[in-house]
Write a protein that holds these residues in place. Sequence first.
Motif, PDB file in Angstrom:
ATOM      1  N   PHE A 154     -28.164 -26.480 -49.436  1.00 37.56           N
ATOM      2  CA  PHE A 154     -27.225 -25.558 -48.823  1.00 37.56           C
ATOM      3  C   PHE A 154     -27.353 -24.162 -49.433  1.00 37.56           C
ATOM      4  O   PHE A 154     -27.440 -23.163 -48.729  1.00 37.56           O
ATOM      5  CB  PHE A 154     -25.796 -26.079 -48.980  1.00 37.56           C
ATOM      6  CG  PHE A 154     -24.784 -25.182 -48.340  1.00 37.56           C
ATOM      7  CD1 PHE A 154     -24.663 -25.138 -46.964  1.00 37.56           C
ATOM      8  CD2 PHE A 154     -23.980 -24.358 -49.111  1.00 37.56           C
ATOM      9  CE1 PHE A 154     -23.760 -24.286 -46.366  1.00 37.56           C
ATOM     10  CE2 PHE A 154     -23.071 -23.507 -48.523  1.00 37.56           C
ATOM     11  CZ  PHE A 154     -22.953 -23.473 -47.143  1.00 37.56           C
ATOM     12  N   ARG A 155     -27.394 -24.114 -50.760  1.00 35.74           N
ATOM     13  CA  ARG A 155     -27.561 -22.839 -51.464  1.00 35.74           C
ATOM     14  C   ARG A 155     -28.825 -22.109 -50.998  1.00 35.74           C
ATOM     15  O   ARG A 155     -28.825 -20.914 -50.763  1.00 35.74           O
ATOM     16  CB  ARG A 155     -27.674 -23.085 -52.981  1.00 35.74           C
ATOM     17  CG  ARG A 155     -26.344 -23.231 -53.644  1.00 35.74           C
ATOM     18  CD  ARG A 155     -25.933 -21.884 -54.230  1.00 35.74           C
ATOM     19  NE  ARG A 155     -24.529 -21.900 -54.591  1.00 35.74           N
ATOM     20  CZ  ARG A 155     -23.679 -20.912 -54.318  1.00 35.74           C
ATOM     21  NH1 ARG A 155     -24.082 -19.853 -53.668  1.00 35.74           N
ATOM     22  NH2 ARG A 155     -22.439 -20.982 -54.695  1.00 35.74           N
ATOM     23  N   ARG A 156     -29.908 -22.914 -50.893  1.00 38.00           N
ATOM     24  CA  ARG A 156     -31.182 -22.329 -50.489  1.00 38.00           C
ATOM     25  C   ARG A 156     -31.091 -21.740 -49.078  1.00 38.00           C
ATOM     26  O   ARG A 156     -31.599 -20.661 -48.805  1.00 38.00           O
ATOM     27  CB  ARG A 156     -32.282 -23.385 -50.557  1.00 38.00           C
ATOM     28  CG  ARG A 156     -33.406 -22.941 -51.470  1.00 38.00           C
ATOM     29  CD  ARG A 156     -34.589 -23.852 -51.468  1.00 38.00           C
ATOM     30  NE  ARG A 156     -34.316 -25.141 -50.882  1.00 38.00           N
ATOM     31  CZ  ARG A 156     -34.498 -26.317 -51.507  1.00 38.00           C
ATOM     32  NH1 ARG A 156     -34.958 -26.338 -52.706  1.00 38.00           N
ATOM     33  NH2 ARG A 156     -34.249 -27.452 -50.899  1.00 38.00           N
ATOM     34  N   ALA A 157     -30.423 -22.477 -48.215  1.00 35.69           N
ATOM     35  CA  ALA A 157     -30.286 -22.002 -46.840  1.00 35.69           C
ATOM     36  C   ALA A 157     -29.500 -20.683 -46.817  1.00 35.69           C
ATOM     37  O   ALA A 157     -29.864 -19.737 -46.110  1.00 35.69           O
ATOM     38  CB  ALA A 157     -29.585 -23.045 -45.982  1.00 35.69           C
ATOM     39  N   MET A 158     -28.438 -20.615 -47.605  1.00 32.13           N
ATOM     40  CA  MET A 158     -27.640 -19.392 -47.632  1.00 32.13           C
ATOM     41  C   MET A 158     -28.439 -18.232 -48.243  1.00 32.13           C
ATOM     42  O   MET A 158     -28.347 -17.096 -47.784  1.00 32.13           O
ATOM     43  CB  MET A 158     -26.339 -19.595 -48.421  1.00 32.13           C
ATOM     44  CG  MET A 158     -25.379 -20.599 -47.807  1.00 32.13           C
ATOM     45  SD  MET A 158     -24.953 -20.261 -46.080  1.00 32.13           S
ATOM     46  CE  MET A 158     -25.882 -21.513 -45.230  1.00 32.13           C
ATOM     47  N   ASP A 159     -29.246 -18.546 -49.260  1.00 30.58           N
ATOM     48  CA  ASP A 159     -30.103 -17.516 -49.849  1.00 30.58           C
ATOM     49  C   ASP A 159     -31.083 -16.975 -48.826  1.00 30.58           C
ATOM     50  O   ASP A 159     -31.295 -15.768 -48.715  1.00 30.58           O
ATOM     51  CB  ASP A 159     -30.929 -18.090 -51.016  1.00 30.58           C
ATOM     52  CG  ASP A 159     -30.091 -18.191 -52.276  1.00 30.58           C
ATOM     53  OD1 ASP A 159     -28.985 -17.626 -52.291  1.00 30.58           O
ATOM     54  OD2 ASP A 159     -30.538 -18.841 -53.234  1.00 30.58           O
ATOM     55  N   THR A 160     -31.694 -17.898 -48.077  1.00 28.25           N
ATOM     56  CA  THR A 160     -32.653 -17.475 -47.062  1.00 28.25           C
ATOM     57  C   THR A 160     -31.970 -16.573 -46.039  1.00 28.25           C
ATOM     58  O   THR A 160     -32.498 -15.526 -45.662  1.00 28.25           O
ATOM     59  CB  THR A 160     -33.269 -18.692 -46.338  1.00 28.25           C
ATOM     60  OG1 THR A 160     -33.759 -19.582 -47.325  1.00 28.25           O
ATOM     61  CG2 THR A 160     -34.388 -18.291 -45.410  1.00 28.25           C
ATOM     62  N   ALA A 161     -30.786 -16.980 -45.605  1.00 24.76           N
ATOM     63  CA  ALA A 161     -30.065 -16.174 -44.619  1.00 24.76           C
ATOM     64  C   ALA A 161     -29.812 -14.770 -45.171  1.00 24.76           C
ATOM     65  O   ALA A 161     -29.974 -13.775 -44.470  1.00 24.76           O
ATOM     66  CB  ALA A 161     -28.751 -16.844 -44.233  1.00 24.76           C
ATOM     67  N   GLU A 162     -29.427 -14.693 -46.439  1.00 27.06           N
ATOM     68  CA  GLU A 162     -29.176 -13.375 -47.033  1.00 27.06           C
ATOM     69  C   GLU A 162     -30.452 -12.546 -47.115  1.00 27.06           C
ATOM     70  O   GLU A 162     -30.456 -11.349 -46.871  1.00 27.06           O
ATOM     71  CB  GLU A 162     -28.552 -13.528 -48.422  1.00 27.06           C
ATOM     72  CG  GLU A 162     -27.104 -13.939 -48.361  1.00 27.06           C
ATOM     73  CD  GLU A 162     -26.446 -14.029 -49.736  1.00 27.06           C
ATOM     74  OE1 GLU A 162     -27.112 -13.745 -50.748  1.00 27.06           O
ATOM     75  OE2 GLU A 162     -25.258 -14.391 -49.775  1.00 27.06           O
ATOM     76  N   LYS A 163     -31.541 -13.238 -47.459  1.00 28.32           N
ATOM     77  CA  LYS A 163     -32.827 -12.537 -47.560  1.00 28.32           C
ATOM     78  C   LYS A 163     -33.268 -11.953 -46.224  1.00 28.32           C
ATOM     79  O   LYS A 163     -33.937 -10.935 -46.149  1.00 28.32           O
ATOM     80  CB  LYS A 163     -33.914 -13.514 -48.040  1.00 28.32           C
ATOM     81  CG  LYS A 163     -34.124 -13.447 -49.532  1.00 28.32           C
ATOM     82  CD  LYS A 163     -35.259 -14.292 -50.075  1.00 28.32           C
ATOM     83  CE  LYS A 163     -36.280 -14.831 -49.109  1.00 28.32           C
ATOM     84  NZ  LYS A 163     -37.273 -15.720 -49.736  1.00 28.32           N
ATOM     85  N   MET A 164     -32.921 -12.669 -45.169  1.00 30.42           N
ATOM     86  CA  MET A 164     -33.349 -12.251 -43.827  1.00 30.42           C
ATOM     87  C   MET A 164     -32.404 -11.213 -43.223  1.00 30.42           C
ATOM     88  O   MET A 164     -32.608 -10.778 -42.102  1.00 30.42           O
ATOM     89  CB  MET A 164     -33.374 -13.449 -42.884  1.00 30.42           C
ATOM     90  CG  MET A 164     -34.254 -14.570 -43.325  1.00 30.42           C
ATOM     91  SD  MET A 164     -35.950 -14.317 -42.841  1.00 30.42           S
ATOM     92  CE  MET A 164     -35.824 -14.510 -41.090  1.00 30.42           C
ATOM     93  N   SER A 165     -31.349 -10.874 -43.895  1.00 33.81           N
ATOM     94  CA  SER A 165     -30.318 -10.051 -43.279  1.00 33.81           C
ATOM     95  C   SER A 165     -30.841  -8.623 -42.997  1.00 33.81           C
ATOM     96  O   SER A 165     -31.747  -8.173 -43.702  1.00 33.81           O
ATOM     97  CB  SER A 165     -29.091  -9.994 -44.183  1.00 33.81           C
ATOM     98  OG  SER A 165     -29.369  -9.246 -45.346  1.00 33.81           O
ATOM     99  N   PRO A 166     -30.319  -7.925 -42.007  1.00 31.72           N
ATOM    100  CA  PRO A 166     -29.222  -8.359 -41.146  1.00 31.72           C
ATOM    101  C   PRO A 166     -29.645  -9.459 -40.161  1.00 31.72           C
ATOM    102  O   PRO A 166     -30.711  -9.386 -39.565  1.00 31.72           O
ATOM    103  CB  PRO A 166     -28.843  -7.092 -40.386  1.00 31.72           C
ATOM    104  CG  PRO A 166     -30.083  -6.258 -40.376  1.00 31.72           C
ATOM    105  CD  PRO A 166     -30.802  -6.574 -41.652  1.00 31.72           C
TER     106      PRO A 166
END
Length: 335
Positions: A154-166
């Motif tokens: 879950f943490r990794r998924a959230m990190d990836t989402a942040e990395k890809m932002s916006p």
Amino acid sequence: MKAEVKLSVEDTNRLLSNLKGLTLTEAEKIITRLIIEDGALDARDIGRVIDAKREIVEREGVLEYYPAEEGMSDIADLSTLKSWLSRRKEIIVDPEKASRFGLSFPKGVLLLGVPGCGKSMAAKAVAKEWGLPLLKMDPSGLYNKYIGESEKNFRRAMDTAEKMSPVVLWIDEIEKAFSAAGGAEDGGVSARIFGTFLSWLQERNGDVFIVATANDVEKLPPEFLRKGRFDEIFFIDLPDEETRKSIFEIHLRKRGKDPSRFDLQSLVHMTEGFSGAEIEQVIVSGLYTSYSAKKELDTDTLTREISATRPLSEIMAEKISRLREWAAERTVSAH
Ligand SMILES: Nc1ncnc2c1ncn2[C@@H]1O[C@H](COP(=O)(O)OP(=O)(O)OP(=O)(O)O)[C@@H](O)[C@H]1O
Ligand SMILES: [Mg+2]
């Protein structure tokens, strides 16, 4: 190695913005691969960068990269939701300017509603309208039998989402992802992930706009509904007459049929209580029937399909009216 670069300034910017979220090594690898393939870097390679990025995101197994498909114009009604979103578009396009004005990047919305009325569709349309990539979280990819792995996923998924932002992060059927939260059935794993998620919702870095959808409020942990988790909670109800008419028009046109050849008034009248998905299904079944009968689709065929359909709103009447009552006090109507 010599490579030809055939990119306009605009193309270059698009290419660069699509590389955002990748590590330098990842970006170098992708660019090198694209150049080796045909000795040049051109506008067509932008699409390939997106593909490569998708691969990287999906390798984690929890997030899925969605290509933009339908936009808001393919959705009938939901006008309050649409105008809420369009009012925020300017912030999305230039978050720095908005921030100087005192506005922060919007957090997200929770879409509650009757099945088949456009929640998932709206989630996809947000990304398209705002020109952001869409990442979908698959909760079933989250859970792992090894202790501690699920939380890490879950943490990794959230990190990836942040990395890809916006980026738009779409969590479909959020009540299913955390339905066991609070229960002891899974040794507290989903409760822990749920806790992690709630604090992430509050503290996250990066411009991640969340679109969460849910059908079943009874399974939805009440913490989600507390002010501040989402910017707004919208309720999507069954389509009214006017909306059903637009849904018929949209879906007939989508399949190359001219809506004016049909008696829409009677079709709309007969489909009281039908969801958008059920209306679409009536058209699709009608197409099959008329194709095998070697004739054009007509009102009669659709009428027969409608009579053969028992809408969910009839089967689940009680549940839907409970949902409506509940929503009336706690949510904003999307219509
Ligand atoms: N307002 C609408 N305008 C146009 N098409 C619609 C509308 N509502 C539903 N549809 C059609 O129904 C299909 C299903 O809708 P969608 O998947 O968005 O529903 P949902 O609310 O997410 O349902 P579920 O709760 O079952 O996931 C859409 O792909 C679309 O073709
Ligand atoms: Mg859905």
